[in-house]
Design an enzyme around this catalytic site. Structure first.
Site, mmCIF file in Angstrom:
data_model
loop_
_atom_site.group_PDB
_atom_site.id
_atom_site.type_symbol
_atom_site.label_atom_id
_atom_site.label_comp_id
_atom_site.label_asym_id
_atom_site.label_seq_id
_atom_site.Cartn_x
_atom_site.Cartn_y
_atom_site.Cartn_z
ATOM 1 N N GLY A 152 -8.108 -40.288 30.503
ATOM 2 C CA GLY A 152 -8.829 -39.608 29.537
ATOM 3 C C GLY A 152 -10.011 -38.896 30.015
ATOM 4 O O GLY A 152 -10.462 -38.907 31.286
ATOM 5 N N THR A 170 -7.773 -43.552 25.342
ATOM 6 C CA THR A 170 -6.574 -42.447 25.224
ATOM 7 C C THR A 170 -5.581 -43.062 26.564
ATOM 8 O O THR A 170 -4.518 -43.215 26.306
ATOM 9 C CB THR A 170 -7.126 -41.309 25.495
ATOM 10 O OG1 THR A 170 -8.205 -40.725 24.658
ATOM 11 C CG2 THR A 170 -6.003 -39.924 25.386
ATOM 12 N N GLU A 199 -12.151 -44.675 39.195
ATOM 13 C CA GLU A 199 -11.390 -43.365 38.299
ATOM 14 C C GLU A 199 -11.331 -42.214 39.546
ATOM 15 O O GLU A 199 -10.324 -41.697 39.753
ATOM 16 C CB GLU A 199 -12.006 -42.930 37.191
ATOM 17 C CG GLU A 199 -11.729 -44.128 36.098
ATOM 18 C CD GLU A 199 -12.396 -43.734 34.569
ATOM 19 O OE1 GLU A 199 -13.070 -42.579 34.725
ATOM 20 O OE2 GLU A 199 -11.933 -44.092 33.520
ATOM 21 N N THR A 242 -8.574 -45.298 32.557
ATOM 22 C CA THR A 242 -9.221 -46.278 31.806
ATOM 23 C C THR A 242 -9.934 -45.456 30.233
ATOM 24 O O THR A 242 -10.175 -44.475 30.578
ATOM 25 C CB THR A 242 -10.369 -46.741 32.440
ATOM 26 O OG1 THR A 242 -9.884 -47.631 33.595
ATOM 27 C CG2 THR A 242 -11.171 -47.825 31.529
ATOM 28 N N GLY A 243 -9.720 -46.258 29.334
ATOM 29 C CA GLY A 243 -10.281 -45.973 27.887
ATOM 30 C C GLY A 243 -9.247 -45.981 27.029
ATOM 31 O O GLY A 243 -8.224 -46.186 27.158
ATOM 32 N N LYS A 279 -16.586 -37.719 32.832
ATOM 33 C CA LYS A 279 -15.869 -39.093 32.660
ATOM 34 C C LYS A 279 -17.304 -40.113 32.584
ATOM 35 O O LYS A 279 -17.991 -39.878 33.440
ATOM 36 C CB LYS A 279 -14.712 -39.222 33.616
ATOM 37 C CG LYS A 279 -13.696 -38.286 33.306
ATOM 38 C CD LYS A 279 -12.476 -38.406 34.179
ATOM 39 C CE LYS A 279 -11.935 -39.889 34.337
ATOM 40 N NZ LYS A 279 -11.713 -40.510 32.979
HETATM 41 O O1 DER Z 1 -15.215 -43.810 30.911
HETATM 42 C C1 DER Z 1 -13.944 -43.081 31.158
HETATM 43 O O2 DER Z 1 -14.081 -42.288 32.103
HETATM 44 C C2 DER Z 1 -12.773 -42.708 29.969
HETATM 45 O O3 DER Z 1 -11.712 -42.397 30.772
HETATM 46 C C3 DER Z 1 -13.524 -41.718 29.373
HETATM 47 O O4 DER Z 1 -13.727 -40.558 29.992
HETATM 48 C C4 DER Z 1 -12.367 -41.487 28.253
HETATM 49 O O5 DER Z 1 -12.446 -42.396 27.287
HETATM 50 P P1 DER Z 1 -11.747 -42.196 25.690
HETATM 51 O O6 DER Z 1 -10.167 -42.000 26.152
HETATM 52 O O7 DER Z 1 -11.803 -43.693 25.166
HETATM 53 O O8 DER Z 1 -12.323 -41.193 24.949
#
Ligand code: DER
Length: 235
Positions: A86, A31, A107, A28-29, A98
């Protein structure tokens, strides 16, 4: 090379680890979003087949569904081949922070159930030690008497100059609610929190706490995309 381009480069590199027939944890996120897109592309091109995706949030579930990636869950697939996600911070031992996107519980459940956990970051996420950059260390807690739990979390790290703040929506001031109907308290440290394992155990011992955003000893590979190229760090 924008930060988003770097995120995409790291994400595409991680998808090289995905083989046909795999059960893959979908992170999630911003990346991980690129990795999900890439998997869908390769499925459409016929370069990948027989993939089952296990999403780590309703947000990723929606994205993967709209892209036609076959989805399932941990009840049906308690052991996964690979997860790609990510991170907010990566230390030299590949420990992670995270959860700044609020999905840390699912996650951690998904990524804790996989044989390989490939983390994808742009170089801005690399830190000397976790929680030292003055950014949030997320902790998912039950909503019941959240002030009580937030204060107990703060007291745990009083020596590190800890502040504990309930995560709220900036416009409304309403509490952020996770996919699991819980709240998030963000911890901010002025000083290093020292032994991560001890900090983790202390946090998890508090009855109102569900899970925290330190992913200790979980990543097997971290792919770092920087202006000078891509680095693959292995445990
Ligand atoms: O919230 C989360 O755990 C996301 O994976 C974060 O850790 C990374 O988010 P980003 O890829 O938008 O920076």
């Amino acid at each position: 090379l924008t930060q988003d381009n770097l995120k995409r480069i790291a994400a595409y590199k991680a998808v090289d680890y995905v083989q046909s027939g795999m059960v893959v944890g979908l992170g999630t996120g911003s990346t991980a979003c690129h990795a999900v897109d890439r998997i869908a592309d390769l499925l459409r091109q016929g370069k990948l087949s027989g993939i089952v995706g296990i999403p780590t949030s309703t947000q990723t579930h929606q994205q993967a569904l709209s892209l036609g990636i076959p989805l399932s869950d941990l009840d049906s697939h308690p052991s996964l081949d690979l997860a790609i996600d990510g991170a907010d911070e990566v230390d030299p031992y590949l420990n992670l922070v995270k959860g700044r996107g609020g999905s840390l519980l699912r996650e951690k459940m998904v990524e804790g159930a996989c044989k390989k956990f490939v983390v994808i970051v742009d170089e801005s996420k690399l830190v000397k030690h976790l929680g030292g950059s003055g950014l949030a260390m997320p902790v998912e807690i039950v909503p019941f008497c959240w002030k009580f739990t937030a204060e107990r979390l703060r007291l745990l790290f009083e020596d590190a100059g800890c502040a504990a703040k309930l995560r709220t929506f900036s416009e409304t001031g309403e509490p952020f609610v996770t996919d699991n109907k819980n709240y998030i308290v963000d911890l901010y440290f002025k000083k290093d929190i020292g032994d991560l394992k001890a900090a983790s155990d202390a946090i998890l011992r508090l009855a109102g706490v569900v899970e925290h955003g330190m992913f200790i000893d979980m990543a097997t590979t971290v792919i770092v995309a920087g202006k000078l190229g891509v680095k693959v760090l292995n445990k």
